[in-house]
Design an enzyme around this catalytic site. Structure first.
Site, mmCIF file in Angstrom:
data_model
loop_
_atom_site.group_PDB
_atom_site.id
_atom_site.type_symbol
_atom_site.label_atom_id
_atom_site.label_comp_id
_atom_site.label_asym_id
_atom_site.label_seq_id
_atom_site.Cartn_x
_atom_site.Cartn_y
_atom_site.Cartn_z
ATOM 1 N N LYS A 11 -4.606 5.015 5.653
ATOM 2 C CA LYS A 11 -5.570 4.201 4.561
ATOM 3 C C LYS A 11 -6.834 4.586 5.132
ATOM 4 C CE LYS A 11 -2.406 0.473 4.760
ATOM 5 N NZ LYS A 11 -1.858 -0.939 4.557
ATOM 6 N N HIS A 94 -1.080 3.363 -5.304
ATOM 7 C CA HIS A 94 -0.853 2.267 -4.133
ATOM 8 C C HIS A 94 -1.519 0.894 -4.572
ATOM 9 C CE1 HIS A 94 -1.581 0.316 -0.210
ATOM 10 N NE2 HIS A 94 -0.511 1.084 0.064
ATOM 11 N N GLU A 166 6.972 -1.418 -2.744
ATOM 12 C CA GLU A 166 5.658 -1.944 -1.940
ATOM 13 C C GLU A 166 5.496 -3.311 -2.627
ATOM 14 O OE1 GLU A 166 3.903 0.421 1.080
ATOM 15 O OE2 GLU A 166 2.780 0.709 -0.620
HETATM 16 P P1 PGA Z 1 1.628 -2.033 5.862
HETATM 17 O O1 PGA Z 1 1.288 -0.794 4.686
HETATM 18 O O2 PGA Z 1 2.611 -1.272 6.700
HETATM 19 O O3 PGA Z 1 0.243 -2.129 6.722
HETATM 20 O O4 PGA Z 1 2.078 -3.300 5.271
HETATM 21 C C1 PGA Z 1 1.911 -0.278 3.773
HETATM 22 C C2 PGA Z 1 1.301 0.339 2.945
HETATM 23 O O5 PGA Z 1 0.617 1.229 3.282
HETATM 24 O O6 PGA Z 1 1.441 0.158 1.768
#
Ligand code: PGA
Length: 259
Positions: A11, A94, A166
């Site tokens: 991120k 995303h 997700e």
């Molecule tokens: P996370 O992020 O593992 O911090 O929940 C998942 C993602 O990058 O979508």
């Protein structure tokens, strides 16, 4: 046997220097395995230096996003065409892009097309919000997101595509609720069912479907054990090299047991 895909989404974290240090640490704790593909998605700024430093036998690079036009007056954007020699994958759609930047289904469709046109494998993120889940709309959301994202994709091109399920409510940045693996099984099955409807049984088998949302070193195995789950997308836990190393290790042990 399909390779297990493990994606580290950093991120908007880490300076170029910090990114380089984390790759160095990854390199120390992660051994290259033939049947495991580890993909690192750093900030766009770190892609170039990491592409030189990275041990390509162990790791591949992904961008976190790109713009669908190849060039033009799109101030501030980076195109898939500019990334084509740097990355193997690009995350597309995303939930952070959909929620914070209002990305529409059509924009995501164009990004998927631009990625494929430029020889980059898109990792298409799909999943319902908490509100949609509570209203019983999960299947409808999955259906709409898949059918639009793949609108211009042929069945041959589907082999390069990854679909990351997700659920927004399970991502650490949003509600971060722990998703029960059994519930995830239903969503993964439904995704493959949708692909079957669009492209047929063979395509539904070859397309890679992975899970993402607060995955950590303790629960990764439960997700990877789900039939039809080809890997995981890891956010927060990927910033910690020991946790991420343990995640790769779990995947390796599971693969080994299944051989
Ligand atoms: P996370 O992020 O593992 O911090 O929940 C998942 C993602 O990058 O979508």
């Amino acid at each position: 046997m399909k390779k297990t895909l493990i994606v580290a989404n950093w991120k908007m974290n880490l300076t170029t220097h910090q990114a380089s240090t984390l790759v160095h640490r990854y390199n120390q704790v992660i051994t290259g395995h033939q049947n495991i593909e580890v993909v690192i998605a750093p900030s766009t700024l770190s892609l170039q230096p990491l592409s030189i430093e990275l041990d390509r036998r162990k790791f591949r690079l992904a961008a976190q996003d790109a713009y669908p036009k190849d060039e033009g007056p799109y101030t501030g954007e980076v195109s898939f065409a500019m990334l084509r020699d740097l990355v193997h994958y690009c995350i597309v759609g995303h939930s952070a892009r959909r929620v914070y930047f209002g990305e529409s289904l059509e924009l995501i469709r164009d990004k998927v097309g631009a990625a494929v046109r430029n020889g980059i494998c898109p990792i298409i993120c799909i999943g319902e919000t908490k509100h949609e889940r509570d209203s019983g709309e999960t299947k409808q959301v999955i259906h709409d997101q898949i059918t639009t994202a793949l609108k211009n994709i042929t069945s041959d091109e589907l082999e390069t595509i990854v679909i990351a399920y997700e659920p927004v409510w399970a991502i650490s940045t949003f509600q971060g609720e722990v998703a029960k693996p059994d519930d995830m099984q239903k969503a993964i099955d439904y995704i493959r069912f949708q692909i079957k409807e669009l492209y047929g049984a063979h395509a539904a088998e070859v397309v890679r479907v992975i899970y993402g949302g607060s995955v950590n070193e303790q629960d990764v195995r439960a997700y990877l054990e789900l039939p039809g789950c080809d890997g995981v997308l890891v956010g927060a836990a990927s910033l910690n090299y020991a946790k991420f190393g343990a995640i790769v290790d779990s995947a390796y042990r599971l693969q080994h047991e299944q051989l």
